[in-house]
Motif scaffolding. Structure first.
Motif, PDB file in Angstrom:
ATOM      1  N   GLY A  83     -15.793   5.387 -18.099  1.00 17.46           N
ATOM      2  CA  GLY A  83     -15.487   5.479 -19.529  1.00 17.46           C
ATOM      3  C   GLY A  83     -15.244   6.919 -19.940  1.00 17.46           C
ATOM      4  N   LYS A  84     -16.058   7.833 -19.430  1.00 14.32           N
ATOM      5  CA  LYS A  84     -15.890   9.256 -19.727  1.00 14.32           C
ATOM      6  C   LYS A  84     -14.531   9.740 -19.219  1.00 14.32           C
ATOM      7  CE  LYS A  84     -17.914  13.775 -18.946  1.00 14.32           C
ATOM      8  NZ  LYS A  84     -19.010  14.542 -18.374  1.00 14.32           N
ATOM      9  N   ALA A  85     -14.139   9.343 -18.022  1.00 12.69           N
ATOM     10  CA  ALA A  85     -12.845   9.766 -17.469  1.00 12.69           C
ATOM     11  C   ALA A  85     -11.691   9.225 -18.305  1.00 12.69           C
ATOM     12  CB  ALA A  85     -12.727   9.311 -16.019  1.00 12.69           C
ATOM     13  N   ILE A  86     -11.816   7.998 -18.780  1.00 15.30           N
ATOM     14  CA  ILE A  86     -10.766   7.407 -19.613  1.00 15.30           C
ATOM     15  C   ILE A  86     -10.649   8.160 -20.934  1.00 15.30           C
ATOM     16  CG2 ILE A  86     -10.165   5.350 -20.976  1.00 15.30           C
ATOM     17  CD1 ILE A  86     -11.321   3.694 -18.581  1.00 15.30           C
ATOM     18  N   VAL A  87     -11.765   8.383 -21.615  1.00 10.80           N
ATOM     19  CA  VAL A  87     -11.737   9.098 -22.901  1.00 10.80           C
ATOM     20  C   VAL A  87     -11.221  10.522 -22.711  1.00 10.80           C
ATOM     21  CG1 VAL A  87     -13.142   9.974 -24.813  1.00 10.80           C
ATOM     22  CG2 VAL A  87     -13.482   7.641 -23.981  1.00 10.80           C
ATOM     23  N   THR A  88     -11.634  11.177 -21.648  1.00  9.60           N
ATOM     24  CA  THR A  88     -11.154  12.532 -21.366  1.00  9.60           C
ATOM     25  C   THR A  88      -9.639  12.530 -21.199  1.00  9.60           C
ATOM     26  OG1 THR A  88     -13.253  13.171 -20.356  1.00  9.60           O
ATOM     27  CG2 THR A  88     -11.314  14.471 -19.747  1.00  9.60           C
ATOM     28  N   ARG A  89      -9.111  11.534 -20.489  1.00  5.56           N
ATOM     29  CA  ARG A  89      -7.652  11.451 -20.304  1.00  5.56           C
ATOM     30  C   ARG A  89      -6.943  11.209 -21.630  1.00  5.56           C
ATOM     31  NH1 ARG A  89      -3.336  13.177 -19.708  1.00  5.56           N
ATOM     32  NH2 ARG A  89      -1.600  11.888 -19.037  1.00  5.56           N
ATOM     33  N   LEU A  90      -7.494  10.351 -22.483  1.00  6.39           N
ATOM     34  CA  LEU A  90      -6.885  10.076 -23.785  1.00  6.39           C
ATOM     35  C   LEU A  90      -6.864  11.329 -24.661  1.00  6.39           C
ATOM     36  CD1 LEU A  90      -8.508   6.596 -24.516  1.00  6.39           C
ATOM     37  CD2 LEU A  90      -6.159   7.025 -23.749  1.00  6.39           C
ATOM     38  N   ILE A  91      -7.965  12.065 -24.670  1.00  2.00           N
ATOM     39  CA  ILE A  91      -8.029  13.302 -25.461  1.00  2.00           C
ATOM     40  C   ILE A  91      -7.037  14.316 -24.909  1.00  2.00           C
ATOM     41  CG2 ILE A  91      -9.488  15.284 -26.056  1.00  2.00           C
ATOM     42  CD1 ILE A  91     -11.866  13.269 -26.128  1.00  2.00           C
ATOM     43  N   SER A  92      -6.959  14.447 -23.597  1.00  4.54           N
ATOM     44  CA  SER A  92      -6.016  15.391 -22.984  1.00  4.54           C
ATOM     45  C   SER A  92      -4.581  15.055 -23.354  1.00  4.54           C
ATOM     46  CB  SER A  92      -6.156  15.382 -21.462  1.00  4.54           C
ATOM     47  OG  SER A  92      -7.402  15.879 -21.086  1.00  4.54           O
ATOM     48  N   TYR A  93      -4.261  13.778 -23.359  1.00  5.28           N
ATOM     49  CA  TYR A  93      -2.905  13.368 -23.726  1.00  5.28           C
ATOM     50  C   TYR A  93      -2.610  13.746 -25.177  1.00  5.28           C
ATOM     51  CZ  TYR A  93       1.233  10.582 -24.585  1.00  5.28           C
ATOM     52  OH  TYR A  93       2.504  10.189 -24.936  1.00  5.28           O
ATOM     53  N   ALA A  94      -3.546  13.470 -26.076  1.00  9.65           N
ATOM     54  CA  ALA A  94      -3.340  13.802 -27.494  1.00  9.65           C
ATOM     55  C   ALA A  94      -3.170  15.307 -27.673  1.00  9.65           C
ATOM     56  CB  ALA A  94      -4.501  13.283 -28.340  1.00  9.65           C
ATOM     57  N   GLU A  95      -3.994  16.088 -27.014  1.00 10.62           N
ATOM     58  CA  GLU A  95      -3.874  17.550 -27.121  1.00 10.62           C
ATOM     59  C   GLU A  95      -2.535  18.033 -26.585  1.00 10.62           C
ATOM     60  OE1 GLU A  95      -8.586  18.802 -26.823  1.00 10.62           O
ATOM     61  OE2 GLU A  95      -7.408  18.721 -24.985  1.00 10.62           O
ATOM     62  N   ALA A  96      -2.113  17.505 -25.456  1.00 10.88           N
ATOM     63  CA  ALA A  96      -0.858  17.943 -24.832  1.00 10.88           C
ATOM     64  C   ALA A  96       0.373  17.492 -25.609  1.00 10.88           C
ATOM     65  CB  ALA A  96      -0.778  17.422 -23.402  1.00 10.88           C
ATOM     66  N   ASN A  97       0.241  16.442 -26.405  1.00 11.07           N
ATOM     67  CA  ASN A  97       1.392  15.891 -27.098  1.00 11.07           C
ATOM     68  C   ASN A  97       1.389  16.121 -28.599  1.00 11.07           C
ATOM     69  OD1 ASN A  97       3.177  14.301 -25.069  1.00 11.07           O
ATOM     70  ND2 ASN A  97       1.061  13.978 -24.438  1.00 11.07           N
ATOM     71  N   SER A  98       0.445  16.914 -29.079  1.00  7.40           N
ATOM     72  CA  SER A  98       0.476  17.331 -30.483  1.00  7.40           C
ATOM     73  C   SER A  98       1.472  18.476 -30.600  1.00  7.40           C
ATOM     74  CB  SER A  98      -0.918  17.775 -30.939  1.00  7.40           C
ATOM     75  OG  SER A  98      -1.795  16.670 -30.958  1.00  7.40           O
ATOM     76  N   LEU A  99       2.046  18.637 -31.752  1.00  8.19           N
ATOM     77  CA  LEU A  99       3.033  19.702 -31.950  1.00  8.19           C
ATOM     78  C   LEU A  99       2.394  21.064 -31.714  1.00  8.19           C
ATOM     79  CD1 LEU A  99       4.857  18.363 -35.120  1.00  8.19           C
ATOM     80  CD2 LEU A  99       5.712  18.376 -32.770  1.00  8.19           C
ATOM     81  N   PRO A 100       3.063  21.933 -30.974  1.00  7.72           N
ATOM     82  CA  PRO A 100       2.515  23.271 -30.702  1.00  7.72           C
ATOM     83  C   PRO A 100       2.167  24.016 -31.993  1.00  7.72           C
ATOM     84  CG  PRO A 100       4.452  22.873 -29.365  1.00  7.72           C
ATOM     85  CD  PRO A 100       4.365  21.731 -30.348  1.00  7.72           C
ATOM     86  N   GLY A 101       0.969  24.594 -32.026  1.00  2.00           N
ATOM     87  CA  GLY A 101       0.519  25.361 -33.181  1.00  2.00           C
ATOM     88  C   GLY A 101       0.044  24.524 -34.355  1.00  2.00           C
ATOM     89  N   SER A 102       0.066  23.201 -34.219  1.00  2.00           N
ATOM     90  CA  SER A 102      -0.336  22.322 -35.328  1.00  2.00           C
ATOM     91  C   SER A 102      -1.799  21.903 -35.179  1.00  2.00           C
ATOM     92  CB  SER A 102       0.551  21.080 -35.347  1.00  2.00           C
ATOM     93  OG  SER A 102       0.289  20.273 -34.216  1.00  2.00           O
ATOM     94  N   LYS A 103      -2.297  21.260 -36.211  1.00  2.00           N
ATOM     95  CA  LYS A 103      -3.631  20.674 -36.160  1.00  2.00           C
ATOM     96  C   LYS A 103      -3.478  19.162 -36.206  1.00  2.00           C
ATOM     97  CE  LYS A 103      -5.977  24.512 -38.253  1.00  2.00           C
ATOM     98  NZ  LYS A 103      -7.302  24.914 -37.982  1.00  2.00           N
ATOM     99  N   ALA A 104      -4.335  18.482 -35.483  1.00  2.00           N
ATOM    100  CA  ALA A 104      -4.310  17.022 -35.439  1.00  2.00           C
ATOM    101  C   ALA A 104      -5.741  16.511 -35.377  1.00  2.00           C
ATOM    102  CB  ALA A 104      -3.511  16.545 -34.226  1.00  2.00           C
ATOM    103  N   SER A 105      -5.929  15.259 -35.754  1.00  2.00           N
ATOM    104  CA  SER A 105      -7.249  14.633 -35.717  1.00  2.00           C
ATOM    105  C   SER A 105      -7.262  13.514 -34.691  1.00  2.00           C
ATOM    106  CB  SER A 105      -7.598  14.048 -37.084  1.00  2.00           C
ATOM    107  OG  SER A 105      -7.747  15.070 -38.032  1.00  2.00           O
ATOM    108  N   ILE A 106      -8.390  13.424 -33.981  1.00  2.00           N
ATOM    109  CA  ILE A 106      -8.617  12.300 -33.079  1.00  2.00           C
ATOM    110  C   ILE A 106      -9.828  11.541 -33.619  1.00  2.00           C
ATOM    111  CG2 ILE A 106      -9.172  11.540 -30.748  1.00  2.00           C
ATOM    112  CD1 ILE A 106      -8.096  14.183 -29.711  1.00  2.00           C
TER     113      ILE A 106
END
Length: 134
Positions: A83-106
């Motif tokens: 479960g930890k590995a899955i959540v870590t992958r989901l967070i990594s994807y969101a961080e990598a795919n947010s607009l550069p220099g922007s703020k986003a919420s998870i």
């Protein structure tokens, strides 16, 4: 112990339904599962051999708001960090795919009884992430 790997966007409706049931979530009709998966942004699945034993999905607008949903691991595979590995992958994807220099919420809405697991990431309060500038 069997090797577990995390794979992207491999989750099929049949696995989605099966894992939800095995994790104690409510039953999902096939048509609803198909639509939910097709409208989602990203899935991470834990594979043991050729069997999906865990899953998680990202939904949202893919820019400002990301939500983690349906994190589920088969009971026989729980307690191994899947479960930890899955959540870590989901967070990594969101961080990598947010607009550069922007703020986003998870954000996430953990299933009943799973708050201690989800608190490891402090996501219950929809934190803001900072995307790296290009």
């Amino acid at each position: 112990m069997e090797d577990i790997i995390i794979v992207d966007n491999k989750l099929q409706p049949e696995d989605f339904i099966r894992l939800r049931l095995e994790a104690g979530f409510m039953e999902t009709p096939m048509e609803q599962a198909e639509k939910a998966l097709s409208n989602g942004l990203f899935t991470a699945s834990a594979m043991c051999g050729d069997k999906i034993v865990g899953m998680g999905r990202l939904i949202g607008d893919g820019s400002m708001y990301w939500y983690i949903q349906d994190v589920a691991v088969m009971p026989a595979y729980q307690g191994r960090g899947i479960g930890k590995a899955i959540v870590t992958r989901l967070i990594s994807y969101a961080e990598a795919n947010s607009l550069p220099g922007s703020k986003a919420s998870i954000g996430l809405s953990p299933p009943r009884g799973k708050n201690p697991f989800m608190k490891k990431w402090d996501l219950q309060s929809t934190p803001t992430i900072q995307a790296e500038p290009e």
